[in-house]
Design a protein around this motif. Structure first.
Motif: not given
Ligand code: HEC
Ligand code: HEC
Ligand code: HEC
Ligand code: HEC
Ligand code: HEC
Ligand code: HEC
Ligand code: HEC
Ligand code: HEC
Length: 505
Positions: A363-370, A400-417, A452-455
């Motif tokens: 959705e445009l509010n960020g909720e996934p179309a589950k 494991d640490n690598h993927f922890k960072r990725l999950e964090n980045t996904i969460k934080e960039t979603n918040k920015l978007v 489209l570009f920065y996040t």
């Protein structure tokens, strides 16, 4: 008989034996090329020496399907278990590809006594490479044409990028883009629809001949719609006529499409540690061996190693199965339109609709179309497959640490978007911009460039382990926040101006 005569006779005998074997083996060599292909070669060696030479260098001109089918599973390159007898004992020549399935091809034409077509499609390759073709159809890439052109939101982006602009009564409009422009813009990578618009006669060195008139061609986009109805072009990663595994394993092949600011996988890779090691050592690696032995054949992953390759250890134990369904190892859909979430269940994204009725996976509010996304259990399975590749060179804590960072980045960039999108919705709601097309006003473009570009650039850098700049100052976090600041300033100014002009009235 004198001694000299005896010697002469035996020399003659040996000589004729040599001649016999030499002649016989050349006949055998020739026998492996079908009669039909020999005719093609007779003309095409003169007309297209480039094509014929490339084919001669390829495995297709050297090994018959019957010989290839004898190899054990790990070494086998033809995955079909059944191949028609007529094809089995001849090498794969011009006619064996261009003459397949003539009835299914709208581009079939009569050519010097044979019914052939130009566009050799995944369905044709599937005669011998059934698994690859089947897996590829579960890949987003195979559906890239409709995923773009069958999506009403994405089509607005196509229109305002490719359409010819017009100004009328102080408003800026875009004409519908022409097919010719789309073909060399978006569809260069996503794939065109190849259509047959009749046939035409041409004068050639061999007299008059008739050829099909194709539109949307040439094209090697990943989701090309072919005249036999099949989807994709295997040539996007295995260019004709060498059709090699070496090329597909080389990151330069993927770079052709995965490089822009929206999809910067290659840029990120090329400045990562993996890319650096690849650049230093590529000449020492074995690019052709099947299966690919990690450590022995290559010492850092390429795009193919992480996403597609069959990888084994030195004892032949399988670390990763080969896949042409490139999402088998992907838990996430990183590229956010506008948000990232779990990977979609089906590769035909245009069939997905969010609650607001838009063909988007959130959705445009960020909720996934589950309902349309893979489950957490499936995400875990795919992540484990990817991690197994990493673990052939790294410890589990590193990975494991690598993927922890990725999950964090996904969460934080979603918040920015979400911050940017909420602001954009406010702007639309307050009628400071018009939401009938989401991409045709400057303020909308600012919003678009954030997700489209920065996040995206930030997430790709995180996912593929490196390319620091692309996550920070080179179209990364810095530009994302700066653009949000610009949007906010714009909003404050324009809502103030609107209030002032309302007060004046
Ligand atoms: C008598 C000579 C001759 C023979 C035999 C021949 N071709 Fe051709 N072929 C031509 C010529 C001439 C062209 C046109 C080249 C051009 O337009 O650049 C052509 C064009 C083609 C094209 C491209 C068509 C297009 O519209 O782009 C394909 C594919 C092709 N041939 C395949 C084959 C195959 C497969 C065979 C064997 C079954 C074969 N040819 C046999 C002469 C021949
Ligand atoms: C393994 C299958 C295969 C074999 C073998 C093969 N081709 Fe092709 N050929 C293709 C594919 C795939 C294309 C790309 C068509 C497209 O755009 O999808 C192609 C394209 C072509 C074209 C048009 C290319 C251009 O740039 O205009 C010609 C002409 C052609 N082939 C001739 C030949 C000739 C002659 C031979 C034999 C020496 C041959 N092909 C063998 C699969 C094959
Ligand atoms: C009639 C059967 C047949 C058809 C049709 C066919 N191939 Fe092949 N292909 C083979 C054989 C045989 C080999 C060699 C196998 C071996 O060396 O064990 C091969 C090998 C390959 C390889 C591996 C090359 C390497 O460097 O290891 C690729 C990639 C490939 N084919 C792609 C294609 C594509 C793409 C098409 C369609 C445009 C196609 N093939 C059509 C039979 C076929
Ligand atoms: C240079 C190649 C290239 C061109 C040109 C290109 N794209 Fe793409 N596009 C890609 C790649 C690669 C992806 C997938 C990236 C990924 O999966 O992370 C993609 C994905 C997308 C997506 C996301 C689709 C989805 O799965 O939800 C959209 C939307 C999109 N492109 C729109 C466009 C538009 C509109 C144009 C033309 C104005 C265009 N693209 C031109 C390579 C290209
Ligand atoms: C001719 C252009 C082109 C080439 C070459 C290409 N891709 Fe893609 N790729 C695309 C496009 C376009 C999409 C997005 C399709 C969509 O979203 O509808 C995509 C999507 C993907 C995806 C997401 C698939 C999924 O189902 O989630 C992966 C992973 C990927 N590409 C990896 C690669 C790798 C690795 C290579 C090189 C071996 C490569 N691509 C070569 C154009 C290309
Ligand atoms: C997006 C890029 C891409 C596309 C498109 C693609 N391939 Fe591949 N292909 C690869 C990669 C990467 C490998 C190397 C896998 C490995 O290292 O095990 C490969 C390997 C192969 C092999 C060699 C298998 C072996 O055992 O040696 C064959 C055959 C093949 N592909 C056939 C096809 C066919 C048929 C199509 C079209 C349906 C196709 N490919 C489309 C990327 C691609
Ligand atoms: C070290 C392994 C590794 C290498 C090398 C690598 N990738 Fe990736 N790639 C990943 C991981 C991990 C993800 C995210 C996984 C997930 O979604 O769960 C990813 C995601 C992707 C995606 C999906 C993005 C999306 O929007 O969903 C594409 C496309 C992609 N990579 C293309 C490439 C290309 C092209 C190259 C080479 C230039 C490459 N990758 C090199 C590990 C790698
Ligand atoms: C074929 C071996 C190989 C595979 C497979 C591999 N890597 Fe690496 N990776 C390396 C090597 C070697 C380095 C360089 C380490 C160094 O310089 O000390 C490296 C470096 C890295 C770095 C850079 C760390 C830094 O801060 O510089 C990250 C992150 C990383 N790998 C993550 C992964 C992930 C995640 C995967 C799987 C998706 C993976 N790697 C798969 C060999 C591999």
């Amino acid at each position: 008989m004198g001694f000299v005569m005896k010697v002469l006779k035996s020399i003659l005998f040996i000589f004729s034996l040599i001649l016999f074997f030499a002649f016989n083996s050349s006949i055998n060599g020739q026998k492996k090329i079908s009669e039909q292909t020999q005719e093609c070669l007779d003309c095409h060696s003169d007309i297209h020496p480039g094509i014929v030479h490339q084919w001669k260098e390829s495995l297709h001109s050297q090994i018959t399907p019957a010989e290839a089918m004898k190899k054990d599973k790990l070494h086998r390159k033809v995955s079909s278990l059944q191949i028609p007898d007529s094809l089995k004992n001849k090498v794969v020549g011009c006619y064996e590809c261009h003459g397949l399935n003539p009835k299914n091809h709208k581009d079939t034409f009569e050519h010097n006594g044979y019914m052939i077509h130009v566009v050799v499609s995944p369905k044709d390759c599937a005669v011998c490479h059934k698994e690859e073709a089947k897996q590829y159809s579960g890949n987003l890439m195979a559906h890239a044409y409709d995923n773009l052109m069958g999506n009403s939101v994405y089509k607005q982006l196509v229109k305002t990028t490719n359409g010819v602009p017009q100004t009328k009564n102080q408003s800026l409009n875009f004409k519908h883009p022409t097919k010719l422009t789309n073909a060399e813009s978006c569809l260069y990578c996503h794939g065109t629809k190849v259509e047959v618009k009749g046939f035409e006669t041409k004068e050639t060195d061999f007299g008059e001949m008739e050829f099909p008139v194709l539109t949307g061609w040439p094209n090697q986009g990943v989701g090309r719609v072919n005249p036999d109805g099949s989807l994709g072009s295997c040539t996007s990663c295995h260019s004709r006529h060498d059709f090699s595994i070496k090329m597909a394993r080389n990151p330069a092949t993927c770079s052709e499409c995965h490089k822009g600011p929206d999809v910067p996988a290659y840029k990120v890779y090329s400045v990562s540690k993996h890319g650096n090691i690849y650049n230093n050592n590529k000449s020492k690696w074995n690019w052709e061996s099947v299966p690919w032995t990690v450590g022995k054949d290559f010492t850092a992953p390429t795009c193919a190693s992480c996403h597609a390759s069959l990888i084994v250890d030195e004892s032949g134990n399988v670390i990763a199965e080969r896949t042409h369904k490139f999402n088998d190892r992907l838990a996430w859909r990183l590229i956010g339109v506008p948000y990232s979430q779990a990977h979609p269940k089906i590769p035909e994204i245009s069939k997905i609709k969010n609650k607001a009725g838009l063909q988007l996976v959130s959705e445009l509010n960020g909720e996934p179309a589950k309902n349309f996304l893979i489950t957490p259990a499936e995400q875990d399975k795919r992540n484990k497959r990817m991690k197994k590749v990493c673990s052939s060179c790294h410890s589990s804590s590193w990975v494991d640490n690598h993927f922890k960072r990725l999950e964090n980045t996904i969460k934080e960039t979603n918040k920015l978007v979400k911050a940017a999108t909420s602001l954009m919705i406010k702007i639309w709601n307050e009628k400071l911009a018009d939401d009938s097309n989401l991409f045709d006003e400057a303020i909308e473009r600012e919003w678009t460039s954030i997700w489209l570009f920065y996040t995206n650039s930030t997430k790709f850098t995180s996912a593929m382990g490196g390319g620091g700049d692309y996550g920070v100052f080179a179209e990364g976090r810095f530009q994302a926040t700066q653009t949000l600041m610009k949007m906010y300033d714009w909003y404050k100014q324009h809502s103030k101006m609107k209030k002032l002009s309302a007060e004046k009235k």
